[in-house]
Scaffold this motif. Sequence first.
Motif, short mmCIF file in Angstrom:
data_model
loop_
_atom_site.label_atom_id
_atom_site.label_comp_id
_atom_site.label_asym_id
_atom_site.label_seq_id
_atom_site.Cartn_x
_atom_site.Cartn_y
_atom_site.Cartn_z
N SER A 517 53.89 -99.50 -48.64
CA SER A 517 54.90 -99.20 -47.62
C SER A 517 56.21 -98.87 -48.32
N ILE A 518 57.06 -98.15 -47.60
CA ILE A 518 58.32 -97.74 -48.20
C ILE A 518 59.31 -97.42 -47.10
N ARG A 519 60.58 -97.72 -47.35
CA ARG A 519 61.63 -97.35 -46.40
C ARG A 519 61.75 -95.84 -46.34
N PHE A 520 62.13 -95.34 -45.17
CA PHE A 520 62.21 -93.89 -45.00
C PHE A 520 63.24 -93.26 -45.94
N ASP A 521 64.41 -93.89 -46.07
CA ASP A 521 65.43 -93.29 -46.94
C ASP A 521 65.00 -93.31 -48.40
N LEU A 556 57.62 -97.11 -43.58
CA LEU A 556 56.45 -96.27 -43.37
C LEU A 556 55.26 -96.83 -44.14
N THR A 557 54.12 -96.83 -43.48
CA THR A 557 52.86 -97.15 -44.15
C THR A 557 51.96 -95.92 -44.05
N ARG A 559 49.61 -95.40 -42.19
CA ARG A 559 49.24 -95.07 -40.82
C ARG A 559 50.42 -94.52 -40.01
N HIS A 560 51.59 -94.50 -40.60
CA HIS A 560 52.75 -93.96 -39.87
C HIS A 560 52.50 -92.48 -39.60
N ARG A 561 52.96 -92.02 -38.45
CA ARG A 561 52.69 -90.63 -38.04
C ARG A 561 53.21 -89.60 -39.06
N ILE A 562 54.32 -89.93 -39.76
CA ILE A 562 54.86 -88.99 -40.74
C ILE A 562 53.86 -88.76 -41.87
N LEU A 563 53.29 -89.84 -42.37
CA LEU A 563 52.32 -89.71 -43.46
C LEU A 563 50.94 -89.31 -42.95
N ALA A 564 50.66 -89.60 -41.70
CA ALA A 564 49.33 -89.31 -41.16
C ALA A 564 49.17 -87.85 -40.78
N TRP A 565 50.19 -87.27 -40.12
CA TRP A 565 50.01 -85.88 -39.70
C TRP A 565 51.30 -85.06 -39.59
N GLU A 566 52.47 -85.68 -39.78
CA GLU A 566 53.71 -84.93 -39.62
C GLU A 566 54.46 -84.75 -40.94
#
Length: 583
Positions: A517-521, A556-557, A559-566
């Motif tokens: 996991s990691i912070r978005f910034d 974000l992990t 499974r977060h939508r950004i890493l999953a498909w966005e």
Amino acid sequence: MGTHPARAARRAILSGAAAGLGAVLARPAAASAAPDVRGYPATAVPDAETWHGIRRFTAGYTPALRDQIADAGGFDAWFERQLDGTYDDAWYHDTSRWWLSINADDATVWQRDRSEVESLWWADANYQSWAMVRRFGSQRQVLETMAELWEHHLHVPAQGAVGPFRTAYGKVIRAHALGTFSDLLEAAITHPAMSVYLGNANSHKSAPNENLGRELLELHTVGVGQYDEDDVKASARLLTGFKVGIWTTWATSYDPAAHWTGPVEVIGFSHPNSAPDGRPALSAYLRYLARHPATARRIARRLAVRFVSDAPSAALVDDLAAVYLAEDTAIVPVLRALIRSAEYRAATDTKVRTPSEDVVATYRALGVRLTAGPSAVADESAANTMLWQAQRIGAKPFNWPRPDGRPDSAQAWSSTSRFLASLDIHYTMSGGWWPVQGAQYRDPLSWLPPAAPAAPADEDPLVVGRPKKGKKKKKKKKKKKKRTPPAAPPPTPTPPPDPVVPDPPDPADPPATPVSSIRFDELVDHLCRTLLGLPVEATMLQAACEAAGCAPADVLTARHRILAWEFPRLITVLLDSPLHLTR
């Protein structure tokens, strides 16, 4: 109904484009409303000198190139190794075999056209594609950069109009790209591709064609204002005698009976020109022109415009011209003087990437791997598609229709339509949607930093994953070591694939184990450092937050939508930025 954050960010960018790309390309100043940046300093970036040199003398930043420069001992040492040819040229030779026409002789290229296997137009397209592939993956980045520069200075369009000679012409230019301008000029002017393009093929003493004789003076050497019409006529007479079987056999020869003989004078050059074979007289003429002070200033300015700014100072041009003349037109000493100048070192962010430069730099930034060359004429492999991507943005390489070559200024490549086309290419490639044949894109999770990075001693440690659980696991491992013999160390994770050292036949390297996991910034900063070679600025982070619909502190992990498909929505923010659109 509210506006989606990503759409709002995209709209803001497009609004900026409509207001003029020049304004958009200005480096963003820190906005008062921008969030604080919590960075990811464990991802290394080059020093300022290296970052500037990479952007000016290569096709784009990659982490592997940063490491290569560090291994060489810094940018200056790396630059010297580039100039003396230390780095291997395997990519040039290996990729030349991807298209049959690249290494075919003139007769074969022409026969394939006659047999409707591959037209001359496609043979030239192959060369244009190869030129972009060379810049993408070559270890000899400075040589490829200089070869492209000279091909634009001694321009011959790659449009199927100069018979089977265009690829051979490009190879000749590259062979002299780091030699002397005198040798380069003679090789280019006497090449059949130049003769056919500017009407010198079959120019006869009874009616010398003046086109090449004029452009030689106006574009290739001394420039406007240094000659008159009598000089043009004499220049054309010296060039008579070369023959090409245009649209018949394309056979080349020299016909002494067609050469104009008699004394000639051109801007201070004089020669009896009494021999039927006029080539020695022409050679003396071309070498005189190469050493003319006006030529020295034009060559110096050409180099300064390419590597310093659109409007270099007269003092810099004069200094470089003096080196050029003192070194008998040798190009390498002029380049050394250029990178030592204060004007070069201060000229960051002043050059806009051309369409083909944008495309190649995007492939490198995204870590795209070319896995294979084209399998058929005009297939949709990435090696071929690069060319159409450049055309979509604004111009294919070496396709400029006029003999003055592609312009090299921000004004020429800063239209709104170009900017919008660049955004489209960036987004398409960020998603790995086009091209797909012969290309391998990185998986979104492979962009995450590796687990448990070692933070530099002088920087604050970063919080990634769950440190408390990690400490417990370490304690358990220590206890286990006391009871059992030492286990073999785990294998060192292989870094993700990098375009600087592509190896098409092999599958992609396995990615390193990413953080859980990691912070978005922190992720945005890590991406900015990896793609562009710089820490993220507050304004760019704000744009990323709006495009992704995330707050800086969001975690974000996988499974977060950004890493999953966005993920494309996030990564294209960095590619659409001034840092990527300029060099």
